[in-house]
Write a protein that holds these residues in place. Structure first.
Motif, short mmCIF file in Angstrom:
data_model
loop_
_atom_site.label_atom_id
_atom_site.label_comp_id
_atom_site.label_asym_id
_atom_site.label_seq_id
_atom_site.Cartn_x
_atom_site.Cartn_y
_atom_site.Cartn_z
N THR A 1 0.84 -1.20 0.00
CA THR A 1 0.00 0.00 0.00
C THR A 1 0.88 1.24 0.00
OG1 THR A 1 -1.79 -1.14 1.17
CG2 THR A 1 -1.77 1.26 1.27
N VAL A 2 1.91 1.24 0.84
CA VAL A 2 2.84 2.37 0.90
C VAL A 2 3.52 2.58 -0.45
CG1 VAL A 2 5.06 3.11 1.87
CG2 VAL A 2 3.27 2.24 3.38
N ARG A 3 3.97 1.49 -1.05
CA ARG A 3 4.70 1.60 -2.31
C ARG A 3 3.83 2.10 -3.45
NH1 ARG A 3 8.56 -3.72 -2.67
NH2 ARG A 3 8.59 -3.08 -4.84
N ASN A 4 2.64 1.58 -3.58
CA ASN A 4 1.78 1.99 -4.69
C ASN A 4 1.20 3.39 -4.48
OD1 ASN A 4 1.73 -0.37 -6.56
ND2 ASN A 4 1.01 -1.44 -4.74
N TYR A 5 0.90 3.74 -3.23
CA TYR A 5 0.44 5.11 -2.96
C TYR A 5 1.55 6.10 -3.26
CZ TYR A 5 -1.25 9.22 -0.46
OH TYR A 5 -1.64 10.50 -0.12
N ALA A 6 2.78 5.77 -2.88
CA ALA A 6 3.91 6.65 -3.17
C ALA A 6 4.09 6.85 -4.67
CB ALA A 6 5.18 6.10 -2.55
N SER A 7 3.92 5.77 -5.44
CA SER A 7 4.04 5.87 -6.90
C SER A 7 2.98 6.80 -7.47
CB SER A 7 3.93 4.48 -7.53
OG SER A 7 4.97 3.64 -7.11
N ALA A 8 1.73 6.65 -7.02
CA ALA A 8 0.65 7.52 -7.48
C ALA A 8 0.91 8.96 -7.05
CB ALA A 8 -0.69 7.03 -6.93
N PHE A 9 1.36 9.13 -5.81
CA PHE A 9 1.70 10.45 -5.29
C PHE A 9 2.81 11.08 -6.13
CE2 PHE A 9 4.32 13.07 -2.44
CZ PHE A 9 3.39 13.94 -1.93
N GLY A 10 3.82 10.29 -6.49
CA GLY A 10 4.92 10.80 -7.29
C GLY A 10 4.49 11.24 -8.67
N VAL A 11 3.66 10.45 -9.33
CA VAL A 11 3.16 10.84 -10.65
C VAL A 11 2.38 12.15 -10.56
CG1 VAL A 11 1.60 10.22 -12.53
CG2 VAL A 11 3.12 8.49 -11.56
N ALA A 12 1.55 12.29 -9.52
CA ALA A 12 0.72 13.49 -9.36
C ALA A 12 1.57 14.73 -9.08
CB ALA A 12 -0.29 13.27 -8.25
N VAL A 13 2.41 14.65 -8.06
CA VAL A 13 3.19 15.82 -7.66
C VAL A 13 4.21 16.19 -8.72
CG1 VAL A 13 4.85 16.69 -5.96
CG2 VAL A 13 2.88 15.36 -5.20
N LEU A 14 4.96 15.21 -9.23
CA LEU A 14 5.98 15.51 -10.22
C LEU A 14 5.36 15.90 -11.56
CD1 LEU A 14 8.51 12.69 -9.33
CD2 LEU A 14 8.64 15.12 -8.75
N GLY A 15 4.16 15.39 -11.84
CA GLY A 15 3.44 15.84 -13.03
C GLY A 15 3.07 17.30 -12.93
N THR A 16 2.70 17.73 -11.73
CA THR A 16 2.42 19.15 -11.49
C THR A 16 3.67 19.98 -11.71
OG1 THR A 16 0.68 18.62 -9.90
CG2 THR A 16 1.64 20.82 -9.77
N VAL A 17 4.81 19.50 -11.22
CA VAL A 17 6.08 20.20 -11.41
C VAL A 17 6.40 20.31 -12.90
CG1 VAL A 17 8.58 20.04 -11.06
CG2 VAL A 17 7.01 19.52 -9.18
N LEU A 18 6.23 19.21 -13.63
CA LEU A 18 6.52 19.20 -15.06
C LEU A 18 5.68 20.23 -15.80
CD1 LEU A 18 8.05 17.58 -17.39
CD2 LEU A 18 5.88 16.35 -17.66
N SER A 19 4.38 20.22 -15.55
CA SER A 19 3.47 21.14 -16.26
C SER A 19 3.78 22.59 -15.94
CB SER A 19 2.02 20.82 -15.87
OG SER A 19 1.66 19.51 -16.23
#
Length: 521
Positions: free
Chosen positions: A403-421
């Motif tokens: 749960t920790v690992r998959n939530y972190a992956s989703a969190f990373g895509v969301a936050v870093l996607g915001t940074v990218l945009s």
């Protein structure tokens, strides 16, 4: 719970192959979809955030329902839930591949990607339980080594398979799951695994709170570029989601049969291991999505070449994973976790530094270093976390780590996607104004490129195209820099690890793969 008699050698080996095929679909999915992401976005006219949700919907659903899936397998039967999970994954994969080319495309593919994640959360813990029940105790270690070694290694196939299949059609990356699932179901039926189940209460309230908390928090970060950071809805989702997660922890502590036993977090090593996993997974799975888009847009690679670009990461990951496993057995998890975090942080930082060179030749040594760091720490941290949780079943603690690992992956895509945009839009406007374009026109083109995840949407002058590619590379560098920061924090956290061999030994229960499964009690 009484254990069923061990089946004949042929039946248990068939069961192992069946579950390997089933779980392989979920492991390969984490890299194969990333390769096809630009093609999916282009053909279906998805927005940039929609393209990220094609990745994130799967990860978030997997994280939010993994522990629940493990409990369902225990209560309703491992073979039954493995069958349901396989059928669900195949059906949702088929429907992803059948996404229509109209206004409903974005909602369609995101919904069925989420259903893929839920099906995976049902299938993975049940599949591992089937393997465990098929083998007698004295043979389970070897069976688990084969299971995790082969299934984990299949992750590296994703970039190659994704590039090859996408040359035909991106839809094939989903359709390929259907014949694999059919073969897995046939083998599972032939294996004649005895049914097992446990009479326990299912924590539906905990499952609902976990899903709501994770979903709301990631939604807030994912939609921040669209809604704006000054929008109350953005912060309502982020703060509200985190508040629901806190409520979930409080409720679980007071529940007699909780989805997750929070008392496990009293062990310092377990807490450190999971913190390291959270920070590392912000980089590990998201890097495939962001690097694939960068390779195809800024470097001009096709899907096959982008697959090879990502495969460079595994050139460091695979051998380092073996070294990490040996260090775990000899000296415990502290050394590989600390060393892996440091090496990964350095690798991602150097990769970010060279990303604007727009040349694989200039980047590959640092990509290998980044992969080696992740490979060194991932298996030892996962295994040590499971083995440290005395008094709890492997199913309970592995449910937490996954749960920790998959939530972190989703969190990373969301936050870093915001940074990218954000960085891409800001840089591109400045570059275009510098080329003499009126600011209003520059802003319009930047908005168009951002909505397409970097694409320019038509013929543009060469100077403008070069600016777009370069600025997208700069924005990707910020993403890699964010990953380096997360791994730097992982290094600092890992220093608090108490060290020593885990109470239950150093033998790898969870090998070096991106998404291991839960084991029943």
């Amino acid at each position: 719970m009484s254990q069923p008699d061990a089946p004949a050698a042929r039946s248990k080996n068939i069961a192992l192959i069946a579950m390997l095929l089933a779980v392989a679909m979920t492991f390969i999915d984490q890299t194969i979809v990333a390769i096809a992401s630009p093609n999916i976005q282009s053909e279906l006219s998805l927005s940039a955030e929609g393209s990220r949700w094609v990745i994130n919907a799967y990860l978030l659903a997997l994280a939010a329902t993994f522990a629940f899936g493990g409990r369902l397998a225990d209560v309703l039967g491992h073979r039954r839930m493995a069958t349901i999970g396989i059928i669900g994954f195949a059906a949702s994969s088929l429907l992803c591949g059948l996404t229509p080319k109209n206004g409903a495309a974005e909602a369609w593919i995101i919904i069925f990607r989420a259903l893929q994640g839920v099906s995976g959360a049902i299938m993975i813990p049940a599949a591992l339980a089937v393997v465990i029940s098929a083998f007698p105790v004295r043979e389970r270690g070897r069976a688990m080594a084969i299971f995790f070694g082969v299934s984990g290694g299949l992750t590296a196939i994703g970039p190659i398979a994704g590039g090859f299949l996408t040359q035909w059609t991106w839809r094939a990356i989903f359709w390929i799951n259907v014949p694999i699932a059919v073969l897995a179901l046939i083998l599972l039926a032939v294996a004649h695994i005895a049914p097992t189940r446990r009479r326990e209460r299912i924590d539906y309230i905990g499952a609902l709170l976990a899903a709501a908390g994770m979903g709301l928090s990631v939604l807030g970060f994912e939609q921040a570029p669209v809604w704006g950071w000054d929008n109350p809805g953005t912060w309502l989702c982020i703060v509200g989601g985190l508040a629901v997660i806190v409520i979930f922890v409080v409720v679980e502590a007071r529940t007699s049969s909780p989805l997750i036993k929070v008392r496990i977090f009293r062990d310092r090593a377990f807490v450190v291991d999971n913190a390291v996993l959270f920070l590392a997974m912000i980089a590990f799975v998201p890097v495939f999505f962001f690097a694939s888009v960068y390779a195809q847009f800024s470097l001009g690679f096709d899907a096959n070449e982008a697959g090879l670009y990502l495969l460079v990461f595994f050139a460091g990951f695979a051998p380092a994973a073996q070294v990490g496993g040996r260090l775990l057995d000899k000296r415990g998890a502290r050394l590989p976790v600390i060393a892996g975090s440091a090496v990964a942080a350095i690798g991602f930082a150097l990769w970010a530094w060279k990303i604007t060179d727009l040349s694989l030749g200039a980047q590959w040594p640092y990509i290998v270093i980044a992969g080696a760091g992740i490979g060194l720490l991932l298996g030892p941290a996962s295994t040590d976390a499971v083995n440290r949780a005395i008094g709890a079943s492997y199913g309970e603690v592995t449910g937490i780590t996954q749960t920790v690992r998959n939530y972190a992956s989703a969190f990373g895509v969301a936050v870093l996607g915001t940074v990218l945009s954000t960085v891409f839009a800001h840089r591109l406007v400045s570059s275009l104004v510098g080329l003499g374009m009126p600011r209003s026109q520059a802003q319009s083109l930047a908005d168009s490129a951002g909505a397409q995840g970097g694409g320019s949407g038509g013929a543009i002058p060469a100077a403008v195209a070069d600016a777009v590619r370069h600025d997208f590379a700069v924005a990707t560098g910020w993403v890699l820099g964010g990953m380096a920061i997360a791994l730097g924090l992982s290094f600092l956290v890992s220093l608090a690890h108490p060290g020593g061999r885990s109470p239950q030994g150093g033998t790898a229960v969870v090998a070096e793969e991106p998404a291991a499964a839960a084991e029943p009690a």
